[in-house]
Design a protein around this motif. Sequence first.
Motif, mmCIF file in Angstrom:
data_model
loop_
_atom_site.group_PDB
_atom_site.id
_atom_site.type_symbol
_atom_site.label_atom_id
_atom_site.label_comp_id
_atom_site.label_asym_id
_atom_site.label_seq_id
_atom_site.Cartn_x
_atom_site.Cartn_y
_atom_site.Cartn_z
ATOM 1 N N ARG A 423 138.730 -4.846 27.366
ATOM 2 C CA ARG A 423 139.331 -4.612 26.072
ATOM 3 C C ARG A 423 140.447 -3.585 26.256
ATOM 4 N N ASN A 677 139.160 -9.862 14.305
ATOM 5 C CA ASN A 677 137.739 -9.717 14.626
ATOM 6 C C ASN A 677 137.013 -11.038 14.418
ATOM 7 N N ASP A 703 142.645 -2.175 18.209
ATOM 8 C CA ASP A 703 142.298 -1.969 16.812
ATOM 9 C C ASP A 703 141.166 -2.872 16.338
ATOM 10 N N THR A 704 140.643 -3.713 17.202
ATOM 11 C CA THR A 704 139.505 -4.543 16.814
ATOM 12 C C THR A 704 138.214 -3.764 17.010
ATOM 13 N N THR A 705 137.165 -4.230 16.343
ATOM 14 C CA THR A 705 135.859 -3.604 16.525
ATOM 15 C C THR A 705 135.333 -3.938 17.921
ATOM 16 N N ARG A 706 134.479 -3.084 18.431
ATOM 17 C CA ARG A 706 133.894 -3.330 19.749
ATOM 18 C C ARG A 706 133.081 -4.622 19.703
ATOM 19 N N ARG A 707 133.127 -5.368 20.822
ATOM 20 C CA ARG A 707 132.425 -6.639 20.821
ATOM 21 C C ARG A 707 131.673 -6.930 22.101
ATOM 22 N N LEU A 711 126.197 -6.434 20.668
ATOM 23 C CA LEU A 711 126.484 -5.765 19.389
ATOM 24 C C LEU A 711 126.410 -6.706 18.198
#
Length: 967
Positions: A423, A677, A703-707, A711
Amino acid sequence: MATDEGSRFPIRILLFTVLYLSVTLAVDRSNFKTCDQSSFCKRQRGLMHGSSVYRAVLDSLDVTETRARLQLMNDANQVPLMLEVYGLEGNMTRFKINELNPLRPRYEVPDVLVGDPPVLRLTVTGKDEESVELSLGTNQHKLIITAKPFRMDLLVGRDLVLSVNSRGLLHFEHQRKRMDSFSDKVGSTFVSMWDKMKSLFSSDSQRDTTTIADGEKEEEKANLETDEQMEKAEEPEKEKSAEDETGMWEETFKTHTDSKPNGPTSIGLDFSLPGFENVYGIPEHADDLKLKSTEGGDPYRLYNLDVFQYELYNPMALYGSVPLLLAHNIHHTMGIFWLNAAETWVDISSNTAGKTLFGKMLDYMHGGGETPQTDVRWMSESGIIDVFLLLGPSAKDVFKQYGSLTGTQALPPLFSIGYHQCRWNYNDEEDVRSVDAGFDEHDLPYDVIWLDIEHADGKRYFTWDPNKFSTPKNMLQQLNDKKRRMVTIVDPHIKIDNSYRIHNEIRSRNFYVKTKDGNDYEGWCWPGSAGYPDFTNPEMRSWWSSMFSYDQYEGSMSNLFVWNDMNEPSVFNGPEVTMHKDAVHMDGWEHRDIHNLYGLYVQQATAEGQIQRSGGHERPFVLSRAFFAGSQRYGAIWTGDNAAEWDHLKISVPMCLSLGLVGISFCGADIGGFFKNPSPELLVRWYQMGAYQPFFRAHAHLDTTRREPWLFGEENKQLIRSALRERYALLPYWYTLFYHAYRTGEPVMRPLWVEYPGDVTTFAIDDQFLLGSAILAHPVSEQAARGVQVYLPGKGVVWYDVHTHQKHHAPQTMYVSVTLSSIPVYQRGGSIVPRKERIRRNSECALIDPFTLYVALSPEGFAEGDLFIDDGHSFNFEKKNEFLHRRFTFSGHVLTSSSADPRGHFDTPAWVERVIILGSAKPTSVSVRLSDGKERPLDFHFDAETSVLTIRKPAVKIAEDWSITLR
């Protein structure tokens, strides 16, 4: 986003704006040219077909044993061109067209061909006043050159397979001096008048049927036109000339003006393909596999560009370019390779475009149907016409032919076809350790973790952030202890900073690209103000390669590999987000001449650096975003900055299939989508898709959420784990396919029509694909899907569901019900696929694990397959023949293992722990015989409901000859 030390406020604002636009908006089309906004494309496309001004001067024909040369004359301006024709070994033809007497040399693409293609003897087999016939090395292949208008027809036997300039669209803009003075214009006027006078009375003029009276009228008209031109020439020079108005000497797009000191130099040529209505290739475009007619719209564009969040289903240019087009029908496959690195547009038209299948049937029934034909028109801004015609006749022949020219896919190290976790950006060393530990904690296999631009010290590549990554060797050693690797990004824009060693060395060695005024070229990219190394310079590439040695790239180790991004090159404040075309490279070549080569050179220099750091022992791994013909020799490619949308998941299939057709097998798309996302459902489906594509990497915008896979809840984690395990179980098969790609040029991931060339149903299918010839995959790419339509090709072929072992007869289209856990995958009857089914944390941990052989029987009770094994990382398979290539055959109720290549030798303790035979009858006994003649019984289990025979623990070594007999 981190800020850079010493950055000025406007720089931060600029970079923030670029970043913001890339996240919040789809592509802004206004940032990129259409054909009408590209002056040379507009000029070329403005030519009407059927009005060629070129004729072949047959009296100038000069034939030697290796080539034929012939002058082409432009009767409108009397500028001669030189045509060269070569017959090549392997069923190929090459021809080149260049100016006979250019003012300066025109660019001819270097370093793409792996060598000079071997030529065949040419002979003249017929000649008259209107044409000449050449034999291209064999009596079967003939080239007929027609004098007026110039045209070439290529025949195989008596069949016309391709025509060149049959539509009269050859247009070669010769180099000329710019006319900026009064005297130039007056001189030009007299030249123009003289040309018109000659055209009236020349014996070979196109007006040779004009009457004397008509000639007198034409002369009077010409005199009037000349008087008008003289008057205009005497007027004050206040307005741009007509040439400037058409962008011939200068062109402005948005705020950028492209000076053209060498003037107009574009080239264009048309090809007609009778009998073909299916064409493919010319990536990279986010579009269907089968190319569409461009009539009424823009041509396909080949111009490497950094396109933020690209749109789908249009011919806009993307990150890479391969000017190879394939044409296919039920009888024949052939290719056109247009070797030119400048901006190129490709027009496609067809006499069947827009007709429905019913309409074509009506044409046939009424006897009025014409032979299908596709016409392809290539237009490039500069360079010469250098074309290779790859005559097949099969698709696999074309792959071999193209591979002989530009090289085949490099055999990747084994770890690189495992799963990659990435990422923008893992924050620091602790974050890396935490993510790495998470995969073990959640029992998820992976091979490589990646670091994006934030890992470096202020975007200074070849460095580490002293606060976040202060002990990189400790971090790398911890990964190495688990047999895992890391990839760091090294981009070709170099921060202009007098305290930065890399910048200082490049500047001191005068290795930067120059402006038209001779200064170092500067542009904006992630570090702020940046210079761009001139990778066309072999000395620059050699120096760049040396920077990857362990003593130069501080903190690096043998398990650190590289990612080249932004190498189109990307210039945030440049025209179309790239370098100015009038920038200057080594030997004075303009960037317009070499643009599409730049990314290839970056990847080449990086790959050679990794090889050199190991003393030539270890195979490299380099991922590149930009590419050109020949990039397959240096590593992997991905499809760039996609989005977390279902259509982007779906488009990854035709995009990678297109790349495979042009030699680049190591392709993949960012799992989950780079921008936005993904929903849990989309993420799961993307892992299932990625598990069956060659390059398997998750990547996401900062800027995306962790993936990370754990999770999204326990159920989704289990589904992702299943997809990962399917990938790792098939690694022996994947690795063997890559070996074949290296040897033959055949794509690893391929369209159905490659294996079933006579099945017209397959010609437009691009939502399912084959891995080699044995595995057919149709991963789910529709939201909330409850089923998919799967087409199983092959008359008399059977396919087995790899999960249920259910047998299906082909050809047929069948509806397959799916749940979120479903990945519809089938093994072809008649194939043998090796797997490793023990669960490990990564590929290296499974190196000596035992194999399971899946034998899928054909209706005739036959199957065959193979397996390639080496150490997985070195060049010893080539240098020392340290490899095993085994062949498996099931025939007459006997499964045999033998050597497919007696040159190979490799010591491995790996053995066969299980044989699973699909479509089997129940035997009364099973036994194994070794090469020493000893025979012993084996335990087995037969499932009558599924007709699956499982032979337990044959305990034979994979490296030895043996046979298993069913009685």
